[in-house]
Write a protein that holds these residues in place. Structure first.
Motif, PDB file in Angstrom:
ATOM      1  N   HIS A   2       0.864  -1.177   0.000  1.00 30.21           N
ATOM      2  CA  HIS A   2       0.000   0.000   0.000  1.00 30.21           C
ATOM      3  C   HIS A   2       0.901   1.228   0.000  1.00 30.21           C
ATOM      4  O   HIS A   2       1.700   1.432   0.910  1.00 30.21           O
ATOM      5  CB  HIS A   2      -0.886   0.017   1.240  1.00 30.21           C
ATOM      6  CG  HIS A   2      -1.798   1.200   1.308  1.00 30.21           C
ATOM      7  ND1 HIS A   2      -3.057   1.209   0.735  1.00 30.21           N
ATOM      8  CD2 HIS A   2      -1.633   2.425   1.880  1.00 30.21           C
ATOM      9  CE1 HIS A   2      -3.629   2.389   0.959  1.00 30.21           C
ATOM     10  NE2 HIS A   2      -2.796   3.138   1.643  1.00 30.21           N
ATOM     11  N   GLU A   3       0.783   2.040  -1.044  1.00 28.43           N
ATOM     12  CA  GLU A   3       1.605   3.249  -1.124  1.00 28.43           C
ATOM     13  C   GLU A   3       0.920   4.374  -0.368  1.00 28.43           C
ATOM     14  O   GLU A   3      -0.295   4.576  -0.494  1.00 28.43           O
ATOM     15  CB  GLU A   3       1.813   3.638  -2.585  1.00 28.43           C
ATOM     16  CG  GLU A   3       2.777   4.818  -2.748  1.00 28.43           C
ATOM     17  CD  GLU A   3       3.147   5.060  -4.200  1.00 28.43           C
ATOM     18  OE1 GLU A   3       3.590   6.176  -4.508  1.00 28.43           O
ATOM     19  OE2 GLU A   3       2.975   4.142  -5.020  1.00 28.43           O
ATOM     20  N   HIS A  61       9.865   4.431   3.387  1.00 25.73           N
ATOM     21  CA  HIS A  61       8.919   5.226   4.173  1.00 25.73           C
ATOM     22  C   HIS A  61       7.660   5.617   3.416  1.00 25.73           C
ATOM     23  O   HIS A  61       6.682   6.063   4.024  1.00 25.73           O
ATOM     24  CB  HIS A  61       9.610   6.490   4.704  1.00 25.73           C
ATOM     25  CG  HIS A  61       9.794   7.564   3.663  1.00 25.73           C
ATOM     26  ND1 HIS A  61      10.724   7.467   2.648  1.00 25.73           N
ATOM     27  CD2 HIS A  61       9.165   8.754   3.483  1.00 25.73           C
ATOM     28  CE1 HIS A  61      10.670   8.549   1.894  1.00 25.73           C
ATOM     29  NE2 HIS A  61       9.737   9.348   2.378  1.00 25.73           N
ATOM     30  N   ARG A  62       7.614   5.415   2.094  1.00 18.21           N
ATOM     31  CA  ARG A  62       6.441   5.801   1.306  1.00 18.21           C
ATOM     32  C   ARG A  62       5.435   4.659   1.146  1.00 18.21           C
ATOM     33  O   ARG A  62       4.447   4.810   0.425  1.00 18.21           O
ATOM     34  CB  ARG A  62       6.877   6.288  -0.085  1.00 18.21           C
ATOM     35  CG  ARG A  62       7.716   7.543  -0.050  1.00 18.21           C
ATOM     36  CD  ARG A  62       8.254   7.859  -1.438  1.00 18.21           C
ATOM     37  NE  ARG A  62       9.170   8.990  -1.389  1.00 18.21           N
ATOM     38  CZ  ARG A  62       8.816  10.253  -1.500  1.00 18.21           C
ATOM     39  NH1 ARG A  62       7.538  10.548  -1.673  1.00 18.21           N
ATOM     40  NH2 ARG A  62       9.702  11.223  -1.433  1.00 18.21           N
ATOM     41  N   GLU A  63       5.693   3.527   1.774  1.00 21.73           N
ATOM     42  CA  GLU A  63       4.796   2.388   1.579  1.00 21.73           C
ATOM     43  C   GLU A  63       4.547   1.652   2.894  1.00 21.73           C
ATOM     44  O   GLU A  63       5.334   1.757   3.835  1.00 21.73           O
ATOM     45  CB  GLU A  63       5.380   1.409   0.559  1.00 21.73           C
ATOM     46  CG  GLU A  63       6.683   0.776   1.027  1.00 21.73           C
ATOM     47  CD  GLU A  63       7.315  -0.120  -0.030  1.00 21.73           C
ATOM     48  OE1 GLU A  63       7.475  -1.330   0.227  1.00 21.73           O
ATOM     49  OE2 GLU A  63       7.652   0.412  -1.113  1.00 21.73           O
ATOM     50  N   ILE A  64       3.441   0.949   2.947  1.00 23.75           N
ATOM     51  CA  ILE A  64       3.173  -0.013   4.020  1.00 23.75           C
ATOM     52  C   ILE A  64       3.137  -1.371   3.344  1.00 23.75           C
ATOM     53  O   ILE A  64       2.242  -1.644   2.532  1.00 23.75           O
ATOM     54  CB  ILE A  64       1.832   0.268   4.729  1.00 23.75           C
ATOM     55  CG1 ILE A  64       1.873   1.612   5.439  1.00 23.75           C
ATOM     56  CG2 ILE A  64       1.527  -0.846   5.728  1.00 23.75           C
ATOM     57  CD1 ILE A  64       2.893   1.704   6.552  1.00 23.75           C
ATOM     58  N   SER A  65       4.110  -2.219   3.655  1.00 23.89           N
ATOM     59  CA  SER A  65       4.242  -3.469   2.923  1.00 23.89           C
ATOM     60  C   SER A  65       4.952  -4.509   3.769  1.00 23.89           C
ATOM     61  O   SER A  65       5.538  -4.203   4.818  1.00 23.89           O
ATOM     62  CB  SER A  65       5.054  -3.229   1.639  1.00 23.89           C
ATOM     63  OG  SER A  65       6.386  -2.835   1.981  1.00 23.89           O
ATOM     64  N   ASN A 219       5.123   8.878  13.410  1.00 25.87           N
ATOM     65  CA  ASN A 219       4.274   7.999  12.603  1.00 25.87           C
ATOM     66  C   ASN A 219       3.365   7.166  13.494  1.00 25.87           C
ATOM     67  O   ASN A 219       2.170   7.005  13.226  1.00 25.87           O
ATOM     68  CB  ASN A 219       5.128   7.067  11.739  1.00 25.87           C
ATOM     69  CG  ASN A 219       5.687   7.773  10.518  1.00 25.87           C
ATOM     70  OD1 ASN A 219       5.226   8.831  10.124  1.00 25.87           O
ATOM     71  ND2 ASN A 219       6.713   7.185   9.919  1.00 25.87           N
ATOM     72  N   TYR A 220       3.934   6.616  14.551  1.00 20.68           N
ATOM     73  CA  TYR A 220       3.118   5.801  15.474  1.00 20.68           C
ATOM     74  C   TYR A 220       2.170   6.676  16.261  1.00 20.68           C
ATOM     75  O   TYR A 220       1.002   6.330  16.454  1.00 20.68           O
ATOM     76  CB  TYR A 220       4.010   5.016  16.430  1.00 20.68           C
ATOM     77  CG  TYR A 220       3.197   4.182  17.405  1.00 20.68           C
ATOM     78  CD1 TYR A 220       2.731   2.918  17.029  1.00 20.68           C
ATOM     79  CD2 TYR A 220       2.852   4.664  18.656  1.00 20.68           C
ATOM     80  CE1 TYR A 220       1.938   2.170  17.885  1.00 20.68           C
ATOM     81  CE2 TYR A 220       2.071   3.924  19.529  1.00 20.68           C
ATOM     82  CZ  TYR A 220       1.611   2.674  19.141  1.00 20.68           C
ATOM     83  OH  TYR A 220       0.828   1.945  19.989  1.00 20.68           O
TER      84      TYR A 220
END
Length: 224
Positions: A2-3, A61-65, A219-220
Motif C-alpha cells: 500500500h503506497e 517510508h512511502r509504503e506499508i508493505s 508515525n506511530y
C-alpha cells in the motif's frame, strides 16, 4: 503493498531541522551535535550493520508493505543488546528441576529429571512480550513515559509475530482494520528501533523533546 498518499516527490520537502535531536542552533546545540557525531563514528564497528538496515527502513517510508515490516525486523535484530535475557538464572535451573523431579517421584512419576530440566530451559528466557516491555521502558526512561500509548508493546509483539508469516509466505491484510493494525505494528517497531539506536547518544534535553516529532516516532503517535 500500500503506497502512502500525500507524500511529496521532493524528499527535501519532508525534512525539517526542528525534528532532529541535534543541530547547530546555538553553541550548546553545536557542542551536542559534535559529541553525537563523534559517538556515532566511534561505535560504528558495533553498530554498522544496524545503521545500514536503518537506511533501508528509511528508503521504504512511502509504503506499508511486507518488505517494510521485514526491514524493520532485520533492523531490530541487528541492534546490540536487544536479545531476550534470562528469566531464570542458569544456576537455578538444575535446582528447580531437581525439586520438581523429586516431587514427581513422590507422586509415582519416575525418571523425569531430564525432561523437566529441558522444559525449564525452554522457558528460561523472557517472553517476547516481556522483552518488548523491557526495551520500551529503557527508551521511555530517557525520552519520557508519555511517548507512547498503552498498546505500544502489543503492537511491537504483533510486528515480530508477523515476521515468520511474512518471511515464509505471502501476507496481505484482509480488511481496513487489519491493515491499520499491520501499519501500526510497523510504525511501533520502527519507533522502538530508532529510539534504541539513539538513546545512548549525548543528546540535550531539548533534543529529546524534539524526538517526538521525528517521523520514526510521530508515525506511530499519529497513526490511525
Amino acid at each position: 503493498m500500500h503506497e502512502l498518499h500525500g507524500k511529496t516527490d521532493d524528499p527535501d520537502a519532508e525534512v525539517w531541522a526542528g525534528q532532529q535531536f541535534a543541530y547547530a542552533y546555538d553553541d550548546a546545540e553545536l557542542s551536542a551535535l559534535v559529541a553525537c557525531l563523534k559517538a556515532w563514528v566511534d561505535r560504528d564497528d558495533i553498530w554498522g550493520k544496524s545503521t545500514h538496515l536503518m537506511l533501508e527502513s528509511i528508503s521504504l517510508h512511502r509504503e506499508i508493505s511486507s518488505n517494510r515490516l521485514m526491514a524493520a525486523c532485520k533492523w531490530f535484530e541487528e541492534i546490540p543488546n536487544t536479545n531476550a535475557i534470562p528469566a531464570i538464572q542458569k544456576k537455578d535451573i538444575s535446582v528447580i528441576a531437581s525439586v520438581a523431579a523429586d516431587r514427581a517421584s513422590q507422586l509415582g512419576y519416575t525418571d523425569l529429571l531430564r525432561r523437566i530440566t529441558g522444559s525449564i530451559k525452554a522457558i528460561s528466557k523472557e517472553t517476547n512480550s516481556d522483552r518488548m516491555s523491557r526495551l520500551t521502558n529503557d527508551v521511555c526512561v530517557i525520552f519520557g513515559h508519555d511517548l507512547f500509548d498503552g498498546e505500544f508493546t502489543k503492537n511491537l509483539t504483533m510486528a515480530t509475530g508477523l515476521r515468520g508469516k511474512v518471511a515464509h509466505g505471502y501476507f496481505e491484510p484482509e480488511s481496513d482494520d487489519e491493515f491499520s493494525c499491520f501499519a501500526k505494528s510497523i510504525y511501533a517497531l520502527e519507533a522502538l528501533c530508532y529510539l534504541l539506536t539513539i538513546k545512548d547518544l549525548p543528546i540535550l534535553d531539548a533534543g529529546k523533546e524534539r524526538i517526538k516529532y521525528m517521523p520514526f516516532v510521530s508515525n506511530y503517535r499519529t497513526a490511525y
